[in-house]
Write a protein that holds these residues in place. Structure first.
Motif, PDB file in Angstrom:
ATOM      1  N   LEU A   1      48.342  38.623  -5.801  1.00 42.66           N
ATOM      2  CA  LEU A   1      47.508  37.492  -5.436  1.00 42.66           C
ATOM      3  C   LEU A   1      46.105  37.706  -5.995  1.00 42.66           C
ATOM      4  CD1 LEU A   1      48.541  37.005  -1.693  1.00 42.66           C
ATOM      5  CD2 LEU A   1      49.691  36.214  -3.775  1.00 42.66           C
ATOM      6  N   SER A   2      45.477  36.611  -6.394  1.00 40.52           N
ATOM      7  CA  SER A   2      44.109  36.659  -6.894  1.00 40.52           C
ATOM      8  C   SER A   2      43.230  35.754  -6.051  1.00 40.52           C
ATOM      9  CB  SER A   2      44.049  36.205  -8.354  1.00 40.52           C
ATOM     10  OG  SER A   2      44.792  37.056  -9.186  1.00 40.52           O
ATOM     11  N   CYS A   3      41.991  36.146  -5.940  1.00 38.85           N
ATOM     12  CA  CYS A   3      40.995  35.348  -5.233  1.00 38.85           C
ATOM     13  C   CYS A   3      39.790  35.253  -6.156  1.00 38.85           C
ATOM     14  CB  CYS A   3      40.637  36.009  -3.916  1.00 38.85           C
ATOM     15  SG  CYS A   3      39.247  35.262  -3.040  1.00 38.85           S
ATOM     16  N   ALA A   4      39.601  34.091  -6.743  1.00 37.63           N
ATOM     17  CA  ALA A   4      38.505  33.881  -7.678  1.00 37.63           C
ATOM     18  C   ALA A   4      37.329  33.250  -6.946  1.00 37.63           C
ATOM     19  CB  ALA A   4      38.953  32.994  -8.824  1.00 37.63           C
ATOM     20  N   ALA A   5      36.165  33.816  -7.159  1.00 37.06           N
ATOM     21  CA  ALA A   5      34.973  33.325  -6.483  1.00 37.06           C
ATOM     22  C   ALA A   5      34.059  32.606  -7.462  1.00 37.06           C
ATOM     23  CB  ALA A   5      34.222  34.479  -5.842  1.00 37.06           C
ATOM     24  N   SER A   6      33.377  31.612  -6.969  1.00 30.97           N
ATOM     25  CA  SER A   6      32.336  30.933  -7.741  1.00 30.97           C
ATOM     26  C   SER A   6      31.149  30.704  -6.813  1.00 30.97           C
ATOM     27  CB  SER A   6      32.840  29.621  -8.314  1.00 30.97           C
ATOM     28  OG  SER A   6      33.258  28.757  -7.284  1.00 30.97           O
ATOM     29  N   GLY A   7      30.030  30.386  -7.418  1.00 35.92           N
ATOM     30  CA  GLY A   7      28.805  30.283  -6.638  1.00 35.92           C
ATOM     31  C   GLY A   7      28.124  31.633  -6.630  1.00 35.92           C
ATOM     32  N   ARG A   8      27.737  32.106  -5.503  1.00 35.57           N
ATOM     33  CA  ARG A   8      27.097  33.412  -5.401  1.00 35.57           C
ATOM     34  C   ARG A   8      28.092  34.506  -5.751  1.00 35.57           C
ATOM     35  NH1 ARG A   8      23.526  35.492  -0.207  1.00 35.57           N
ATOM     36  NH2 ARG A   8      22.707  37.373  -1.194  1.00 35.57           N
ATOM     37  N   THR A   9      27.632  35.564  -6.381  1.00 34.80           N
ATOM     38  CA  THR A   9      28.519  36.620  -6.830  1.00 34.80           C
ATOM     39  C   THR A   9      29.226  37.294  -5.669  1.00 34.80           C
ATOM     40  OG1 THR A   9      28.652  38.707  -8.025  1.00 34.80           O
ATOM     41  CG2 THR A   9      26.584  38.220  -6.880  1.00 34.80           C
ATOM     42  N   VAL A  10      30.502  37.579  -5.869  1.00 35.66           N
ATOM     43  CA  VAL A  10      31.310  38.176  -4.808  1.00 35.66           C
ATOM     44  C   VAL A  10      30.877  39.618  -4.530  1.00 35.66           C
ATOM     45  CG1 VAL A  10      33.155  39.065  -6.285  1.00 35.66           C
ATOM     46  CG2 VAL A  10      33.664  38.298  -3.949  1.00 35.66           C
ATOM     47  N   SER A  11      30.130  40.220  -5.468  1.00 34.72           N
ATOM     48  CA  SER A  11      29.691  41.603  -5.272  1.00 34.72           C
ATOM     49  C   SER A  11      28.708  41.744  -4.114  1.00 34.72           C
ATOM     50  CB  SER A  11      29.064  42.150  -6.552  1.00 34.72           C
ATOM     51  OG  SER A  11      27.933  41.391  -6.902  1.00 34.72           O
ATOM     52  N   SER A  12      28.236  40.634  -3.591  1.00 36.59           N
ATOM     53  CA  SER A  12      27.327  40.662  -2.444  1.00 36.59           C
ATOM     54  C   SER A  12      28.064  40.767  -1.118  1.00 36.59           C
ATOM     55  CB  SER A  12      26.465  39.396  -2.433  1.00 36.59           C
ATOM     56  OG  SER A  12      25.682  39.298  -3.595  1.00 36.59           O
ATOM     57  N   TYR A  13      29.399  40.743  -1.148  1.00 32.68           N
ATOM     58  CA  TYR A  13      30.165  40.625   0.079  1.00 32.68           C
ATOM     59  C   TYR A  13      31.299  41.640   0.157  1.00 32.68           C
ATOM     60  CZ  TYR A  13      27.871  36.087   0.265  1.00 32.68           C
ATOM     61  OH  TYR A  13      26.940  35.086   0.285  1.00 32.68           O
TER      62      TYR A  13
ATOM     63  N   LEU B   1      31.869  46.424  -0.737  1.00 35.77           N
ATOM     64  CA  LEU B   1      31.187  45.671  -1.795  1.00 35.77           C
ATOM     65  C   LEU B   1      31.479  46.211  -3.191  1.00 35.77           C
ATOM     66  CD1 LEU B   1      29.514  44.865   0.788  1.00 35.77           C
ATOM     67  CD2 LEU B   1      27.556  44.668  -0.738  1.00 35.77           C
ATOM     68  N   ILE B   2      31.572  47.538  -3.317  1.00 37.98           N
ATOM     69  CA  ILE B   2      31.733  48.110  -4.653  1.00 37.98           C
ATOM     70  C   ILE B   2      33.120  48.690  -4.873  1.00 37.98           C
ATOM     71  CG2 ILE B   2      29.277  48.533  -4.983  1.00 37.98           C
ATOM     72  CD1 ILE B   2      29.770  51.438  -4.157  1.00 37.98           C
ATOM     73  N   GLY B   3      34.006  48.478  -3.940  1.00 36.03           N
ATOM     74  CA  GLY B   3      35.397  48.875  -4.127  1.00 36.03           C
ATOM     75  C   GLY B   3      35.693  50.330  -3.876  1.00 36.03           C
ATOM     76  N   THR B   4      34.800  51.037  -3.205  1.00 36.86           N
ATOM     77  CA  THR B   4      35.005  52.469  -2.968  1.00 36.86           C
ATOM     78  C   THR B   4      35.699  52.760  -1.641  1.00 36.86           C
ATOM     79  OG1 THR B   4      32.790  52.604  -2.022  1.00 36.86           O
ATOM     80  CG2 THR B   4      33.029  53.134  -4.362  1.00 36.86           C
ATOM     81  N   TYR B   5      35.855  51.729  -0.821  1.00 37.24           N
ATOM     82  CA  TYR B   5      36.524  51.913   0.467  1.00 37.24           C
ATOM     83  C   TYR B   5      37.445  50.741   0.732  1.00 37.24           C
ATOM     84  CZ  TYR B   5      37.354  52.202   5.465  1.00 37.24           C
ATOM     85  OH  TYR B   5      37.955  52.255   6.700  1.00 37.24           O
ATOM     86  N   THR B   6      38.660  51.048   1.169  1.00 39.73           N
ATOM     87  CA  THR B   6      39.622  50.010   1.536  1.00 39.73           C
ATOM     88  C   THR B   6      40.254  50.346   2.881  1.00 39.73           C
ATOM     89  OG1 THR B   6      41.419  51.134   0.363  1.00 39.73           O
ATOM     90  CG2 THR B   6      40.193  49.456  -0.860  1.00 39.73           C
ATOM     91  N   ASN B   7      40.693  49.324   3.572  1.00 43.29           N
ATOM     92  CA  ASN B   7      41.473  49.553   4.783  1.00 43.29           C
ATOM     93  C   ASN B   7      42.562  48.502   4.889  1.00 43.29           C
ATOM     94  OD1 ASN B   7      39.709  47.464   5.435  1.00 43.29           O
ATOM     95  ND2 ASN B   7      39.299  48.192   7.500  1.00 43.29           N
ATOM     96  N   TYR B   8      43.597  48.834   5.662  1.00 44.63           N
ATOM     97  CA  TYR B   8      44.800  48.016   5.710  1.00 44.63           C
ATOM     98  C   TYR B   8      45.343  47.929   7.132  1.00 44.63           C
ATOM     99  CZ  TYR B   8      44.818  48.848   0.692  1.00 44.63           C
ATOM    100  OH  TYR B   8      44.463  48.913  -0.632  1.00 44.63           O
ATOM    101  N   ALA B   9      46.010  46.831   7.405  1.00 42.24           N
ATOM    102  CA  ALA B   9      46.779  46.730   8.637  1.00 42.24           C
ATOM    103  C   ALA B   9      47.944  47.720   8.563  1.00 42.24           C
ATOM    104  CB  ALA B   9      47.305  45.316   8.815  1.00 42.24           C
ATOM    105  N   ASP B  10      48.315  48.265   9.689  1.00 42.23           N
ATOM    106  CA  ASP B  10      49.393  49.264   9.712  1.00 42.23           C
ATOM    107  C   ASP B  10      50.688  48.702   9.128  1.00 42.23           C
ATOM    108  OD1 ASP B  10      48.454  50.818  12.887  1.00 42.23           O
ATOM    109  OD2 ASP B  10      47.748  51.155  10.840  1.00 42.23           O
ATOM    110  N   SER B  11      50.915  47.415   9.324  1.00 43.47           N
ATOM    111  CA  SER B  11      52.166  46.800   8.898  1.00 43.47           C
ATOM    112  C   SER B  11      52.314  46.715   7.389  1.00 43.47           C
ATOM    113  CB  SER B  11      52.300  45.401   9.499  1.00 43.47           C
ATOM    114  OG  SER B  11      51.217  44.586   9.095  1.00 43.47           O
ATOM    115  N   VAL B  12      51.222  46.904   6.651  1.00 40.72           N
ATOM    116  CA  VAL B  12      51.287  46.749   5.196  1.00 40.72           C
ATOM    117  C   VAL B  12      50.901  48.013   4.447  1.00 40.72           C
ATOM    118  CG1 VAL B  12      50.760  44.294   5.475  1.00 40.72           C
ATOM    119  CG2 VAL B  12      48.926  45.895   4.838  1.00 40.72           C
TER     120      VAL B  12
END
Length: 122
Positions: free
Chosen positions: A20-32, A53-64
């Motif tokens: 899945l992809s999520c494309a952002a427009s408007g303000r840069t997604v790097s702010s969020y 914000l910079i992709g150095t940390y991720t977390n997931y629901a246990d089910s996935v």
């Protein structure tokens, strides 16, 4: 303002993979911080995966955990969700959302896309 548009959903068989992809427009997604959430018929929307914000940390629901991978490309203003070993119980509308930080309820995410349907047949 940030506009988010999800894509990549579809009808697949159990065991298949999707990205899945999520494309952002408007303000840069790097702010969020960005999350993926999903909502199955008759159920509440639930958190699936998040990335800072910079992709150095991720977390997931246990089910996935172990099957889903969230990533982001700030240069392309896009966030991804790689889904492997799909199960019928993964059937849902998948949404991406942007917010100030991870670790807050979904209601804390400010901007939401319209969602993309993922249907997994057994």
């Amino acid at each position: 303002q940030v506009q988010l548009v999800e894509s990549g959903g579809g009808l697949v068989q159990a065991g298949d993979s999707l990205r899945l992809s999520c494309a952002a427009s408007g303000r840069t997604v790097s702010s969020y911080a960005m999350v993926w959430a999903r909502q199955a018929p008759g159920k509440e929307r639930e958190f699936v995966a998040g990335i800072n914000l910079i992709g150095t940390y991720t977390n997931y629901a246990d089910s996935v955990k172990g099957r889903f991978t969230i990533s982001r490309d700030n240069a392309k203003n896009t966030v991804y969700l790689q889904i492997n070993s799909l199960k019928p119980e993964d059937t849902a509308v998948y949404y991406c959302a942007a917010g100030p930080t991870l670790g807050v309820p979904l209601s804390g995410y400010i901007y939401w896309g319209q969602g993309t349907q993922v249907t997994v047949s057994s």
